[in-house]
Design a protein around this motif. Structure first.
Motif, PDB file in Angstrom:
ATOM      1  N   LEU A  33       0.814  -1.195   0.101  1.00  0.00           N
ATOM      2  CA  LEU A  33       0.026   0.115  -0.119  1.00  0.00           C
ATOM      3  C   LEU A  33       1.098   1.177   0.040  1.00  0.00           C
ATOM      4  O   LEU A  33       0.508   2.215  -0.669  1.00  0.00           O
ATOM      5  CB  LEU A  33      -1.003   0.011   1.302  1.00  0.00           C
ATOM      6  CG  LEU A  33      -2.083  -0.954   1.194  1.00  0.00           C
ATOM      7  CD1 LEU A  33      -2.987  -0.887   2.654  1.00  0.00           C
ATOM      8  CD2 LEU A  33      -3.021  -0.777  -0.084  1.00  0.00           C
ATOM      9  N   ALA A  34       1.966   0.982   0.757  1.00  0.00           N
ATOM     10  CA  ALA A  34       3.097   2.296   0.731  1.00  0.00           C
ATOM     11  C   ALA A  34       3.472   2.616  -0.323  1.00  0.00           C
ATOM     12  O   ALA A  34       3.818   3.778  -0.974  1.00  0.00           O
ATOM     13  CB  ALA A  34       3.776   2.037   1.780  1.00  0.00           C
TER      14      ALA A  34
ATOM     15  N   LEU B 108       3.163   6.047  -2.778  1.00  0.00           N
ATOM     16  CA  LEU B 108       4.277   6.821  -3.317  1.00  0.00           C
ATOM     17  C   LEU B 108       4.092   6.916  -4.810  1.00  0.00           C
ATOM     18  O   LEU B 108       4.464   8.017  -5.234  1.00  0.00           O
ATOM     19  CB  LEU B 108       5.666   5.945  -3.055  1.00  0.00           C
ATOM     20  CG  LEU B 108       6.619   6.556  -2.039  1.00  0.00           C
ATOM     21  CD1 LEU B 108       5.911   6.497  -0.739  1.00  0.00           C
ATOM     22  CD2 LEU B 108       7.829   5.673  -1.987  1.00  0.00           C
ATOM     23  N   ALA B 109       3.803   5.775  -5.577  1.00  0.00           N
ATOM     24  CA  ALA B 109       3.637   6.037  -7.178  1.00  0.00           C
ATOM     25  C   ALA B 109       2.348   7.085  -7.190  1.00  0.00           C
ATOM     26  O   ALA B 109       2.538   7.860  -8.354  1.00  0.00           O
ATOM     27  CB  ALA B 109       3.222   4.523  -7.566  1.00  0.00           C
ATOM     28  N   TYR B 110       1.348   7.069  -6.420  1.00  0.00           N
ATOM     29  CA  TYR B 110       0.364   7.944  -6.698  1.00  0.00           C
ATOM     30  C   TYR B 110       1.243   9.482  -6.588  1.00  0.00           C
ATOM     31  O   TYR B 110       0.696  10.455  -7.291  1.00  0.00           O
ATOM     32  CB  TYR B 110      -0.664   7.944  -5.718  1.00  0.00           C
ATOM     33  CG  TYR B 110      -1.815   8.894  -5.780  1.00  0.00           C
ATOM     34  CD1 TYR B 110      -2.768   8.920  -6.592  1.00  0.00           C
ATOM     35  CD2 TYR B 110      -1.597  10.063  -4.756  1.00  0.00           C
ATOM     36  CE1 TYR B 110      -3.725   9.898  -6.670  1.00  0.00           C
ATOM     37  CE2 TYR B 110      -2.812  11.104  -4.972  1.00  0.00           C
ATOM     38  CZ  TYR B 110      -3.680  10.924  -6.046  1.00  0.00           C
ATOM     39  OH  TYR B 110      -4.407  11.946  -5.901  1.00  0.00           O
ATOM     40  N   LEU B 111       1.905   9.670  -5.515  1.00  0.00           N
ATOM     41  CA  LEU B 111       2.652  10.870  -5.295  1.00  0.00           C
ATOM     42  C   LEU B 111       3.323  11.143  -6.361  1.00  0.00           C
ATOM     43  O   LEU B 111       3.462  12.492  -6.948  1.00  0.00           O
ATOM     44  CB  LEU B 111       3.386  11.048  -3.982  1.00  0.00           C
ATOM     45  CG  LEU B 111       2.578  11.086  -2.581  1.00  0.00           C
ATOM     46  CD1 LEU B 111       3.582  11.020  -1.366  1.00  0.00           C
ATOM     47  CD2 LEU B 111       1.742  12.625  -2.759  1.00  0.00           C
ATOM     48  N   ALA B 112       4.259  10.174  -6.926  1.00  0.00           N
ATOM     49  CA  ALA B 112       5.053  10.461  -7.930  1.00  0.00           C
ATOM     50  C   ALA B 112       4.428  10.914  -9.279  1.00  0.00           C
ATOM     51  O   ALA B 112       5.502  11.829  -9.860  1.00  0.00           O
ATOM     52  CB  ALA B 112       6.057   9.202  -7.853  1.00  0.00           C
ATOM     53  N   PHE B 113       3.387  10.506  -9.724  1.00  0.00           N
ATOM     54  CA  PHE B 113       2.934  10.622 -10.663  1.00  0.00           C
ATOM     55  C   PHE B 113       1.917  11.929 -10.904  1.00  0.00           C
ATOM     56  O   PHE B 113       1.441  12.411 -11.959  1.00  0.00           O
ATOM     57  CB  PHE B 113       2.341   9.399 -11.286  1.00  0.00           C
ATOM     58  CG  PHE B 113       3.151   8.286 -11.715  1.00  0.00           C
ATOM     59  CD1 PHE B 113       4.443   8.473 -12.345  1.00  0.00           C
ATOM     60  CD2 PHE B 113       2.798   6.792 -11.328  1.00  0.00           C
ATOM     61  CE1 PHE B 113       5.407   7.439 -12.290  1.00  0.00           C
ATOM     62  CE2 PHE B 113       3.570   5.912 -11.490  1.00  0.00           C
ATOM     63  CZ  PHE B 113       5.011   6.262 -12.105  1.00  0.00           C
ATOM     64  N   THR B 114       1.389  12.220  -9.668  1.00  0.00           N
ATOM     65  CA  THR B 114       0.375  12.996  -9.592  1.00  0.00           C
ATOM     66  C   THR B 114       0.524  14.470  -8.768  1.00  0.00           C
ATOM     67  O   THR B 114      -0.100  15.444  -9.066  1.00  0.00           O
ATOM     68  CB  THR B 114      -1.084  12.617  -9.137  1.00  0.00           C
ATOM     69  OG1 THR B 114      -0.688  12.458  -7.470  1.00  0.00           O
ATOM     70  CG2 THR B 114      -1.414  11.254  -9.684  1.00  0.00           C
ATOM     71  N   ALA B 115       1.671  14.472  -8.280  1.00  0.00           N
ATOM     72  CA  ALA B 115       2.079  15.715  -7.570  1.00  0.00           C
ATOM     73  C   ALA B 115       2.267  16.769  -8.522  1.00  0.00           C
ATOM     74  O   ALA B 115       2.931  16.624  -9.850  1.00  0.00           O
ATOM     75  CB  ALA B 115       3.417  15.350  -6.833  1.00  0.00           C
TER      76      ALA B 115
ATOM     77  N   VAL C 211      11.541   4.472   3.409  1.00  0.00           N
ATOM     78  CA  VAL C 211      12.172   3.746   4.329  1.00  0.00           C
ATOM     79  C   VAL C 211      11.304   3.955   5.753  1.00  0.00           C
ATOM     80  O   VAL C 211      11.656   3.170   6.546  1.00  0.00           O
ATOM     81  CB  VAL C 211      13.676   4.502   4.545  1.00  0.00           C
ATOM     82  CG1 VAL C 211      14.236   3.836   5.913  1.00  0.00           C
ATOM     83  CG2 VAL C 211      14.416   4.110   3.380  1.00  0.00           C
ATOM     84  N   ALA C 212      10.851   5.263   6.035  1.00  0.00           N
ATOM     85  CA  ALA C 212      10.014   5.582   7.094  1.00  0.00           C
ATOM     86  C   ALA C 212       8.741   4.406   7.138  1.00  0.00           C
ATOM     87  O   ALA C 212       8.432   3.755   8.284  1.00  0.00           O
ATOM     88  CB  ALA C 212       9.316   6.808   7.162  1.00  0.00           C
ATOM     89  N   ALA C 213       7.953   4.064   5.833  1.00  0.00           N
ATOM     90  CA  ALA C 213       6.991   3.135   5.844  1.00  0.00           C
ATOM     91  C   ALA C 213       7.575   1.691   6.240  1.00  0.00           C
ATOM     92  O   ALA C 213       6.632   1.087   6.911  1.00  0.00           O
ATOM     93  CB  ALA C 213       6.552   3.095   4.494  1.00  0.00           C
ATOM     94  N   PHE C 214       8.851   1.277   5.989  1.00  0.00           N
ATOM     95  CA  PHE C 214       9.393  -0.129   6.257  1.00  0.00           C
ATOM     96  C   PHE C 214       9.572   0.175   7.911  1.00  0.00           C
ATOM     97  O   PHE C 214       9.226  -1.143   8.340  1.00  0.00           O
ATOM     98  CB  PHE C 214      10.660  -0.025   5.389  1.00  0.00           C
ATOM     99  CG  PHE C 214      11.538  -1.647   5.847  1.00  0.00           C
ATOM    100  CD1 PHE C 214      10.757  -2.737   5.399  1.00  0.00           C
ATOM    101  CD2 PHE C 214      12.422  -1.549   6.450  1.00  0.00           C
ATOM    102  CE1 PHE C 214      11.496  -3.904   5.757  1.00  0.00           C
ATOM    103  CE2 PHE C 214      13.355  -2.675   6.747  1.00  0.00           C
ATOM    104  CZ  PHE C 214      12.706  -3.884   6.274  1.00  0.00           C
ATOM    105  N   VAL C 215      10.127   1.030   8.327  1.00  0.00           N
ATOM    106  CA  VAL C 215      10.201   1.341   9.759  1.00  0.00           C
ATOM    107  C   VAL C 215       9.065   1.059  10.565  1.00  0.00           C
ATOM    108  O   VAL C 215       8.967   0.583  11.474  1.00  0.00           O
ATOM    109  CB  VAL C 215      11.000   2.402  10.214  1.00  0.00           C
ATOM    110  CG1 VAL C 215      11.078   2.842  11.496  1.00  0.00           C
ATOM    111  CG2 VAL C 215      12.586   2.433   9.705  1.00  0.00           C
ATOM    112  N   LEU C 216       7.995   1.681  10.089  1.00  0.00           N
ATOM    113  CA  LEU C 216       6.900   1.586  10.726  1.00  0.00           C
ATOM    114  C   LEU C 216       5.942   0.563  10.708  1.00  0.00           C
ATOM    115  O   LEU C 216       5.242   0.014  11.523  1.00  0.00           O
ATOM    116  CB  LEU C 216       5.808   2.818  10.376  1.00  0.00           C
ATOM    117  CG  LEU C 216       6.339   4.369  10.524  1.00  0.00           C
ATOM    118  CD1 LEU C 216       5.338   5.106   9.451  1.00  0.00           C
ATOM    119  CD2 LEU C 216       6.121   4.775  11.913  1.00  0.00           C
TER     120      LEU C 216
END
Length: 500
Positions: free
Chosen positions: A322-323, A327-334, A348-353
């Motif tokens: 899901l993370a 990220l893909a949504y942010l990368a393509f729509t920002a 990396v924060a998503a992996f940590v959490l």
């Protein structure tokens, strides 16, 4: 004979945090106040990069001093004292526990016990072995464990210096952002708990290579860092997404191949000659129970229901998927292509959490990425405060569970420390996401910059965008704050132009 010719100011002046950051300006009063506008930055021997490195080494040394109670006696006299003094380290304990004291070869020789082989990736095992070679043989076991820790601390100090240099040089105009890493309290407290600093330094070096337009160097260093710790491989995801948006496929492919090749060069010999020892890291990671600091431990303790490793693995993988989708949504729509370090910090924060365990030294993974993604002192210190509270919380909780008189932090208090860690990390993630969605709020881009650490992505036109990113051109910041810079312009698909 000195020249009388005047030196012209640099075309790209260095950004001074004491002029742009209120917290940095207030903190600078301890050393004389904000820097003046007529100051000649970098004119003397103490350039910004050298200052950052010296401060990082000084903070690393303070962290070693913080471990003195354990070095002198607490590591060797029971278990509770090393927790009450908050100076625990894996390093001296694993000297004997993983066979280094007996001269066993990692991955090839069995060590006995519940873990038959060294449970660390190959490059970290080599690092440990080199430190063991530097440790004198014979003599008192306590003195040998002390010497092993000192040998590792010396090697890790080199890693700290490399980390400081790389972070300070990644953004050419913002070397002082490296002070966020050098002065981070959690950096000093956790640098010598384990061997994570090796992978962190190589990851920072990889980002420096990418910022200089060297995708092969980036890939090789990411591959080597992944051979020391798994998390650096996650940075290939934002590289793929951003290169996709910019149409920089050649750079992306070069980075991917470089990473795979470097990882194989390090791992393949051990994989072929000692397959059982090589796969121990992956077996251990898969079968490891829900452990300290994780959201899964928090859920288990609150509900009273145990969570099996398989169940935790499944949900952690699902949340990471899901993370990545987010990220893909942010990368393509920002509205403007996100900066590489912004997406790197988020993944990396998503992996940590979502991971099954959060050891205190894992904060080192995020510190350099946070300093580059969100170089604002207030927000960085808020997050660091949460991490320091967790650092103290886990040791006091272990003191409570291992001492007969129950001195320390009870379960409720430790759960609060976990929540602080989770909220602090989520807070910084939310600010980074806001900077991506509203790039006017991104301090790095206030002067009209695109992606100072983006390498081939810096200033590149968009090739693939979705949603609002496909709207007409916008501007980076109001004209009163800096030059007007276009972004988000979708490149016409001119196949006669060279494709990367």
């Amino acid at each position: 004979m000195p020249s009388l010719q005047k030196t012209s100011p640099p075309q790209d002046p260095v950004v001074c945090p004491t002029r742009t950051d209120d917290v940095a300006a207030s903190g600078s009063e301890l050393i004389g106040g904000p820097i003046g506008r007529r100051a000649l930055l970098g004119a003397g021997r103490l350039s910004p990069v050298r200052v950052v490195v010296l401060v990082a080494i000084g903070m690393f040394a303070l962290g070693m001093v913080q471990k003195l109670p354990c070095y002198n006696w607490a590591w060797f006299r029971g278990t509770t004292s090393q927790y009450t003094h908050a100076c625990y380290s894996d390093i001296p304990h694993l000297f004997s526990g993983r066979g280094f004291a007996d001269g066993l070869v990692p991955y090839f020789d069995r060590i006995g016990g519940d873990i038959p082989f060294l449970e660390y990736p190959v490059l970290t095992g080599l690092f440990m072995e080199v430190a063991a070679w530097l440790t004198p043989g014979g003599g008192d076991p306590t003195e040998r464990e002390q010497a092993f820790w000192m040998a590792n601390a010396g090697l890790l100090m080199v890693c700290a210096a490399v980390l400081a240099v790389c972070v300070a040089r990644t953004h050419r105009r913002r070397p002082w952002d490296g002070l966020l890493v050098a002065l981070a309290p959690a950096f000093a407290l956790t640098a010598t708990i384990n061997w994570d600093l090796l992978a962190v330094a190589m990851t920072a070096a990889a980002l420096l290579m990418w910022s200089r337009g060297r995708p092969l160097g980036f890939g090789v260093l990411i591959g080597l860092a992944t051979a020391a710790k798994f998390y650096p491989a996650l940075l290939l995801v934002p590289v793929l997404l951003l290169c996709w948006r910019a149409g920089r496929w050649r750079a992306c492919g070069t980075a991917m191949l470089g990473a795979a090749g470097a990882w194989l060069v390090v791992n393949l010999p051990v994989m072929l000659l000692a397959p059982e020892g090589w796969k121990q890291f992956y077996v251990f990671s898969t079968e490891r129970n829900v452990d300290f600091g994780s959201v899964w431990l928090l859920i288990s303790q609150i509900t009273g229901e145990s969570i099996s490793p398989g169940t935790a693995n499944y949900y952690a993988l699902f949340l990471m998927m899901l993370a990545v989708a987010g990220l893909a949504y942010l990368a393509f729509t920002a509205p403007r292509r996100p900066r590489l370090v912004q997406l790197a910090f988020l993944i990396v924060a998503a992996f940590v959490l979502t991971n099954k365990v959060y050891s205190p030294q894992y904060v080192l993974w995020l510190i350099p990425l946070a300093a580059l993604a969100r170089p604002r002192w207030r927000d960085f210190l808020v997050w660091q405060t949460c991490e320091v509270m967790y650092f103290l919380g886990i040791w006091l909780y272990l003191a409570y569970t291992t001492s007969g008189n129950k001195q320390g932090l009870p379960t409720d208090g430790y759960q609060f420390a976990i929540v602080l860690h989770l909220l602090g990390t989520l807070y910084l993630c939310a600010l980074v996401v806001r900077d991506i969605l509203v790039p006017d709020r991104d301090g790095v881009r206030r002067d009209g910059s695109d992606d100072p650490s983006g390498g081939v992505l810096d200033g590149a036109e968009d090739d693939f965008v979705l949603g609002r990113a496909a709207h007409p051109v916008r501007h980076a910041a109001p004209a009163v704050e800096g030059p007007r810079v276009e972004w988000g312009r979708r490149r016409d698909m001119d196949w006669s132009a060279p494709q990367e």
